[in-house]
Scaffold this active site. Structure first.
Site, PDB file in Angstrom:
ATOM      1  CE  LYS A  55      -4.519  -2.145   0.749  1.00  0.00           C
ATOM      2  NZ  LYS A  55      -5.344  -2.187   0.159  1.00  0.00           N
ATOM      3  CB  SER A  80      -9.684  -1.351  10.547  1.00  0.00           C
ATOM      4  OG  SER A  80     -10.220  -2.484   9.023  1.00  0.00           O
ATOM      5  N   GLY A 181      -8.837  -8.577  -3.539  1.00  0.00           N
ATOM      6  CA  GLY A 181      -9.752  -7.015  -2.571  1.00  0.00           C
ATOM      7  C   GLY A 181     -10.613  -6.687  -3.340  1.00  0.00           C
ATOM      8  N   GLY A 184      -7.335  -3.482  -6.251  1.00  0.00           N
ATOM      9  CA  GLY A 184      -6.290  -2.518  -6.246  1.00  0.00           C
ATOM     10  C   GLY A 184      -4.459  -2.561  -6.776  1.00  0.00           C
ATOM     11  CG  ASP A 212     -15.910  -9.163  -3.172  1.00  0.00           C
ATOM     12  OD1 ASP A 212     -15.684  -9.664  -2.395  1.00  0.00           O
ATOM     13  OD2 ASP A 212     -16.078  -8.598  -3.682  1.00  0.00           O
ATOM     14  CE  LYS A 274      14.194 -21.226   7.667  1.00  0.00           C
ATOM     15  NZ  LYS A 274      13.367 -22.269   9.029  1.00  0.00           N
ATOM     16  CG  ASN A 308       1.573  -4.324   8.781  1.00  0.00           C
ATOM     17  OD1 ASN A 308       3.042  -4.294   8.802  1.00  0.00           O
ATOM     18  ND2 ASN A 308       1.471  -3.306   7.803  1.00  0.00           N
TER      19      ASN A 308
END
Lengths: 316, 316
Positions: A55, A80, A181, A184, A212, A274, A308
Site C-alpha cells: 500500500k 482500519s 480484495g 488495487g 465477491d 522464514k 502486518n
C-alpha cells in the site's frame, strides 16, 4: 494525477517517482517449496515494504501527484488496515496533514502505527456508513482531499510497480498469482504483467469466504461484498469501479480457496521462507495447495502483499 | 583442508568455492528500529540461508575440502540442531554419506529435515557422553570422517564468509554484533571483520543463562558450559579449542543478556523486520535493548544466525 487507466510509460514514470520513498523489495525462493509443487516460485516480498505492505507504493504516488494547494489542505481516508498506515506515512514524510477515519474497534497496533507516522485519527462506529459519514465531515471541514485506497488510478499505478520490479528481475515468468480484495493490487499487477512480461498469465486468488470478485467476474458486474468471513482481513472489501474493467480485461481468472488452505499456506511460508506475513498474503499459495492452477515446470511469480499481523493472532 | 587459522585469502577463496551452493543472504534495515536506538543497523539474514542457518556455509566448505577417498567414506557428526541439517544437506548435495547422531528427544521437525536431506540418523540417549560414544562407534564402523560443528578451521572459514559478504555490501561498518555459542560463527565473523573491515569492533553477545564464553574470556581459559539454561537453544555449547584463541585476539568484548530481553528483541524483529528467526538470533538486539553497547550514530552490523524454530514454541 492520472484520470484514466495507467499506460506503460505511466507505470515506469511512477516507479521512477516513488523509488526514493519505497523499497525495491527482495524476491525470495525456496528449493523445498519448488520441489513440493513442481514449479519455480518467485515470491515478491511486499511484507518488507515501507509500513509493511504494498500500500505504500500507491499512497506515495497519490501524495506525489497532488498540487501545491492540495498538499497544504491535506488528505483523508477511512481504513482500519494497511492503507491507513501507508497514507499516514507517505503524508508525514512530505509534511502533509493526513486525516484517517478508523473504526473504534480497530486493532491497537494499527492505531498506534498511524499515530507514529503522524496521522490525525478520528474514531467512528465500525460500519461503512459511519466511516463514510465521518470522513465526509472531515473533508468538508478541512478541505482535505479524499484518497481512495484502491478505486484511484494513481493508486493503481503505484501498486503496479511491484510487478514492474518483479518482471525486470525475473524475465521469464509464465504466471503471476496475486490476492484480490478491492482490486488495487491485482489491477496494477495485471497491467504491469501485460506491459512488461512476455505473455504472463495473471490469476487472482480470493478466499471463498469473501468471493465477491469471483462472483462479480461471473456476473460481469460488480457484486458488493456482503458479510465476508475470512482470516484474510485485507481482502474483505468490494471491487472498485476503476479496478473492475482492468481485471475483466487483463486477469485470466479468479480462483477461490478455503480457510484451511490459507492457514496451511501461511504456515509453509513462515517455516520455509522464514518471513512474517499477514493471512491475505498466503492466499495465492493456498490456491497452489488446493491444486487449482496448473503450474508444472512453470515460472510462477507470487505477490506477498504484506506483513502486518498481530503476532498473538497467528493461527498455528 | 585448513590446518591453521584462516588467512585473508583463505576466506575469499572459501567464499568463491562455496558460493554455488549457498545464498548470498539479504541485508535488511528498519527505519523504525534505527530511530528507536539512534544508530543504523544492518541485519545480515542467515535465517534465509540454505537449511535455515549460517551452518550451511561451514558444512559446505568442510565437505568440499575432503579428498576423494574421504568423500567415499562419508562424514559424521553429533548434533541436535542446525549443524545436523546443514551437514546432511551439504553431504547429500554431493552424494556423500552423512551419519548424524541425534539425541532421542530431538525435535521431530529437525529429525525430519535431516532425513529429507538424506542424512543417516542414529538415535542415542540425550547426553554428551552417549552422543560421543555413538558417533565414535559409527566412525570406526564406517570409516567416515568426523566434522566438528565449530572446532574446525574449514568450518570457521565457511562461517566467516557471511561477514565477508556483509563488509563488501556495507563498507563503513563501525561495529558488528554476533551471538556466541561454541564459537564457530563469532570466530569467523571476527576474522572477516579484521581482514575486510576498516577498524570494525566485534562484540559477542551471549545469554546470561549460558555465559561460559563470558567467563572463559575473564578467566583466560575455556570454562565449559555446565547446565546452561536459555531459550536461545543454539548457544548452549562450550567454546572450541580452535575458536577460543581467535576470540581472545579479535573480539573486543563479550556482553551477556537476560531472557526477557531476548524475547523482547525476538518480538521486535518479527514485528519490524517481518522475518522468522530462532531465539539465538535475537541475542545481539537484546544487548542493544539492555543498553550494553554504545552505538549512537554508528553503523552496526548484526548477524541473524538462523530461522529454524518450531512455530508452536514462539514465546509471544
Amino acid at each position: 494525477m492520472l484520470v484514466t487507466i495507467p499506460g506503460k510509460s505511466d507505470i515506469t514514470n511512477t516507479l521512477d517517482r516513488i523509488s526514493p520513498y519505497i523499497h525495491n523489495t527482495p524476491i525470495l525462493t525456496s528449493t523445498l517449496l519448488n520441489s513440493m509443487f513442481n514449479c519455480s516460485m518467485f515470491f515478491k516480498c511486499e511484507n518488507f515494504q515501507k509500513a509493511g505492505s504494498f500500500k505504500s507504493r500507491g499512497a506515495v504516488n497519490a501524495i506525489l501527484g497532488l498540487s501545491e494547494s492540495e498538499l497544504r489542505a491535506g488528505v483523508g481516508t477511512h481504513s482500519s488496515g494497511n492503507f491507513a498506515q501507508a497514507l499516514a506515512r507517505a503524508a508525514g514524510m512530505l509534511n502533509v496533514p493526513a486525516h484517517i477515519v478508523m473504526p473504534e474497534n480497530a486493532p491497537k497496533v494499527k492505531v498506534n502505527a498511524v499515530k507514529q507516522y503522524g496521522g490525525k485519527i478520528t474514531f467512528c462506529k465500525p460500519t461503512l456508513a459511519a466511516r463514510e459519514e465521518a470522513l465526509e465531515q472531515i473533508l468538508s471541514q478541512t478541505g482535505a482531499k479524499e484518497i481512495h485506497p484502491y478505486d484511484n488510478y494513481d493508486i493503481i499505478a503505484g501498486q503496479s510497480t511491484a510487478t514492474l520490479e518483479l518482471c525486470r528481475e525475473i524475465t521469464d515468468l509464465d504466471i503471476i498469482l496475486c490476492p484480490i480484495g478491492g482490486g488495487g493490487l491485482i489491477s496494477g499487477t495485471a497491467l504491469s504483467a501485460f506491459y512488461f512480461g512476455n505473455n504472463i498469465e495473471v490469476i487472482a486468488c480470493e478466499p471463498a469466504g469473501a468471493d465477491d470478485a469471483y462472483r462479480s467476474m461471473l456476473a460481469g458486474r460488480i457484486i458488493p461484498s456482503v458479510d465476508p468471513n475470512t482470516i484474510a482481513d485485507g481482502l474483505l472489501t468490494s471491487l472498485g469501479e476503476r479496478n473492475f474493467p482492468i481485471i475483466k480485461k487483463y486477469v485470466s481468472k479468479i480462483v477461490t480457496v478455503n480457510e484451511d488452505s490459507i492457514i496451511s499456506a501461511m504456515k509453509l511460508i513462515y517455516e520455509r521462507l522464514k518471513i512474517v506475513i499477514e493471512p491475505s498474503s498466503a492466499v495465492p499459495l493456498a490456491a497452489i495447495i488446493e491444486n487449482k492452477i496448473e503450474l508444472t515446470d512453470k515460472n510462477v511469480g507470487i505477490i506477498i502483499s504484506g506483513g502486518n499481523i498481530d503476532l498473538a493472532g497467528i493461527p498455528f
